[in-house]
Design a protein around this motif. Structure first.
Motif, short mmCIF file in Angstrom:
data_model
loop_
_atom_site.label_atom_id
_atom_site.label_comp_id
_atom_site.label_asym_id
_atom_site.label_seq_id
_atom_site.Cartn_x
_atom_site.Cartn_y
_atom_site.Cartn_z
N VAL A 113 0.85 -1.16 -0.02
CA VAL A 113 0.02 -0.13 0.10
C VAL A 113 0.99 1.19 -0.12
O VAL A 113 1.50 1.48 0.88
CB VAL A 113 -1.20 -0.22 1.15
N VAL A 114 0.86 1.96 -1.13
CA VAL A 114 1.31 3.34 -1.16
C VAL A 114 0.42 4.41 -0.85
O VAL A 114 -0.68 4.52 -1.05
CB VAL A 114 1.88 3.58 -2.54
N SER A 115 0.94 5.26 0.42
CA SER A 115 0.02 5.94 0.91
C SER A 115 0.43 7.41 1.52
O SER A 115 1.63 7.35 1.68
CB SER A 115 -0.78 5.47 2.18
N ILE A 116 -0.22 8.57 1.62
CA ILE A 116 -0.03 9.47 2.58
C ILE A 116 -0.83 9.61 3.53
O ILE A 116 -2.02 9.16 3.59
CB ILE A 116 -0.20 10.78 1.36
N ASP A 117 -0.19 10.29 4.46
CA ASP A 117 -1.02 10.33 5.90
C ASP A 117 -1.97 11.51 6.06
O ASP A 117 -2.74 11.60 6.79
CB ASP A 117 0.05 10.47 7.20
N ASN A 118 -1.98 12.41 5.00
CA ASN A 118 -2.87 13.72 4.81
C ASN A 118 -3.17 13.59 3.36
O ASN A 118 -2.33 13.83 2.74
CB ASN A 118 -2.29 14.95 5.32
N PRO A 119 -4.47 13.85 3.04
CA PRO A 119 -4.80 14.21 1.63
C PRO A 119 -4.43 15.26 1.31
O PRO A 119 -4.01 16.13 1.76
CB PRO A 119 -6.31 14.05 1.68
N SER A 120 -4.07 15.51 -0.20
CA SER A 120 -3.47 16.65 -0.83
C SER A 120 -4.64 17.07 -1.89
O SER A 120 -5.41 16.35 -2.26
CB SER A 120 -2.24 16.34 -1.52
N THR A 121 -4.53 18.51 -2.02
CA THR A 121 -5.24 18.84 -3.18
C THR A 121 -4.65 18.82 -4.59
O THR A 121 -5.53 18.97 -5.47
CB THR A 121 -5.46 20.52 -3.13
N GLU A 122 -3.86 18.06 -4.57
CA GLU A 122 -3.03 17.50 -5.94
C GLU A 122 -2.63 16.26 -5.85
O GLU A 122 -2.34 15.62 -4.94
CB GLU A 122 -1.96 18.60 -6.28
N ASP A 123 -2.45 15.65 -7.12
CA ASP A 123 -2.34 14.42 -7.31
C ASP A 123 -0.83 13.86 -6.85
O ASP A 123 0.13 15.08 -6.94
CB ASP A 123 -2.29 13.72 -8.62
N VAL A 124 -0.30 12.83 -6.25
CA VAL A 124 0.82 12.62 -5.77
C VAL A 124 1.36 11.43 -6.64
O VAL A 124 0.66 10.37 -6.44
CB VAL A 124 0.90 12.21 -4.13
N VAL A 125 2.17 11.64 -7.26
CA VAL A 125 2.83 10.48 -8.30
C VAL A 125 4.17 9.86 -7.97
O VAL A 125 4.98 10.55 -7.38
CB VAL A 125 3.12 11.08 -9.60
N VAL A 126 4.27 8.53 -7.91
CA VAL A 126 5.37 7.69 -7.11
C VAL A 126 5.68 6.78 -8.19
O VAL A 126 4.90 5.77 -8.67
CB VAL A 126 5.02 7.32 -6.02
N ASP A 127 7.13 6.83 -8.45
CA ASP A 127 7.74 5.74 -9.44
C ASP A 127 8.01 4.51 -8.43
O ASP A 127 8.63 4.99 -7.32
CB ASP A 127 8.77 6.24 -10.27
N VAL A 128 7.67 3.37 -8.77
CA VAL A 128 7.97 2.28 -7.65
C VAL A 128 8.71 0.87 -8.56
O VAL A 128 8.59 0.76 -9.61
CB VAL A 128 6.83 1.60 -7.07
N VAL A 129 9.59 0.34 -7.79
CA VAL A 129 10.36 -0.47 -8.37
C VAL A 129 10.69 -1.67 -7.43
O VAL A 129 11.07 -1.25 -6.38
CB VAL A 129 11.72 -0.11 -9.17
N THR A 130 10.88 -3.21 -7.66
CA THR A 130 11.11 -3.97 -6.74
C THR A 130 12.46 -4.07 -6.80
O THR A 130 13.32 -4.10 -7.86
CB THR A 130 10.13 -5.34 -7.20
N VAL A 131 13.16 -4.40 -5.57
CA VAL A 131 14.50 -4.46 -5.37
C VAL A 131 14.90 -5.78 -4.71
O VAL A 131 14.47 -6.12 -3.57
CB VAL A 131 15.27 -3.22 -4.73
N PRO A 132 15.48 -6.62 -5.34
CA PRO A 132 16.09 -8.02 -4.78
C PRO A 132 16.61 -7.72 -3.20
O PRO A 132 17.44 -6.93 -3.16
CB PRO A 132 16.86 -8.70 -5.53
N GLY A 133 16.36 -8.70 -2.37
CA GLY A 133 17.27 -8.82 -1.31
C GLY A 133 17.89 -10.35 -1.21
O GLY A 133 18.15 -10.93 -2.13
N SER A 134 17.07 -11.05 -0.12
CA SER A 134 17.61 -12.54 -0.02
C SER A 134 16.29 -13.08 -1.08
O SER A 134 16.72 -14.34 -1.57
CB SER A 134 17.20 -13.10 1.31
N ALA A 135 15.26 -12.45 -1.30
CA ALA A 135 14.46 -13.05 -2.36
C ALA A 135 14.97 -12.53 -3.75
O ALA A 135 15.02 -11.31 -3.72
CB ALA A 135 12.99 -12.74 -2.11
N LEU A 136 14.94 -13.41 -4.77
CA LEU A 136 15.53 -12.77 -6.34
C LEU A 136 14.53 -12.66 -7.10
O LEU A 136 13.39 -13.48 -7.34
CB LEU A 136 16.61 -13.95 -6.50
N ALA A 137 14.55 -11.73 -8.00
CA ALA A 137 13.73 -11.73 -8.97
C ALA A 137 13.82 -12.64 -10.03
O ALA A 137 14.77 -13.14 -10.44
CB ALA A 137 13.95 -10.42 -9.78
N GLY A 138 12.65 -13.05 -10.56
CA GLY A 138 12.49 -14.42 -11.34
C GLY A 138 12.53 -15.67 -10.72
O GLY A 138 12.01 -16.50 -11.37
#
Length: 223
Positions: A113-138
């Protein structure tokens, strides 16, 4: 506090009707509207008009409204003065963006869940990407790179990442979803959430020792 004034005192009262007029700041939401009549007494040069602004938890940035006047009595060189009020937002209302942690069984969807703690009067745009740790992509999850938008007035949006089931026992493994705010006012710009994948208990290896049947060894007979 607005000040209705004349630059030179007059020998007669100056009477001005004043009214608040919305701009980006709205009556009832951001300020209490005022309609009144003020008088600058003869020999004096000013009078004040107070307008209450309203506090809310919505981040709006700077907003404005005006106080507009009409001179109804007295001699002045103009008859329609205007003053502008600028409301600066409470810095505590600036939303903080976060990405939730999540724990899922192997083979299930990890829903961040990507969230903000207070609503805004404008859109909030967020680029997101998965990053491997002990779990590996693929091997353990399907990688995701996407852009999500929390619409103005709302506070959250979900990002689903599929985890992959295998027959290999690996114990708990983790990867992260990392964000970068590209549009919208937030107090931070790089939220991170962690996914923990719990292994399928059926994959836990069982150790065993096999049974065996063998013929007894026969000693040779010597003559």
């Amino acid at each position: 506090m607005f000040v209705v004034s004349i630059d030179n005192p007059s020998t007669e009262d100056v009477v001005v009707d004043v009214v608040t007029v919305p701009g980006s700041a709205l009556a009832g939401d951001d300020y209490t509207p005022v309609t009144t009549t003020v008088t600058i007494p003869a020999g004096q040069t000013s009078v004040e008009v107070a307008v209450s602004t309203l506090n809310d938890d919505l981040y709006e940035g700077e907003e404005q409204f005006t106080l507009e006047g009409t001179v109804t009595s007295g001699n002045t060189s103009n008859t329609d003065p205007v003053g502008t009020a600028t409301i600066t937002d409470n810095p505590d209302d600036l939303p903080e963006v976060s990405i939730s942690d999540v724990t899922v069984a192997e083979g299930s969807e990890a829903v961040f869940v990507v969230s903000i703690d207070n609503p805004s009067t404008e859109d909030v745009v967020v680029d997101v990407v998965t990053v491997p740790g002990s779990a590996l992509a693929g091997d353990d999850y399907t990688p995701v790179t996407t852009t999500v938008t929390i619409p103005a007035g709302q506070t959250s949006v979900e990002v689903a990442v599929s985890t992959l089931n295998d027959d290999l026992y690996e114990g708990e493994e983790q990867f992260t979803l990392e964000g970068t705010v590209t549009s919208g006012n937030t107090s931070n710009t790089d939220p991170v959430g962690t996914a923990t994948i719990t292994d399928n208990p059926d994959d836990l290896p069982e150790v065993s020792i096999s049974d065996v049947t063998v013929a007894r060894a026969v000693k040779p007979c010597l003559l």
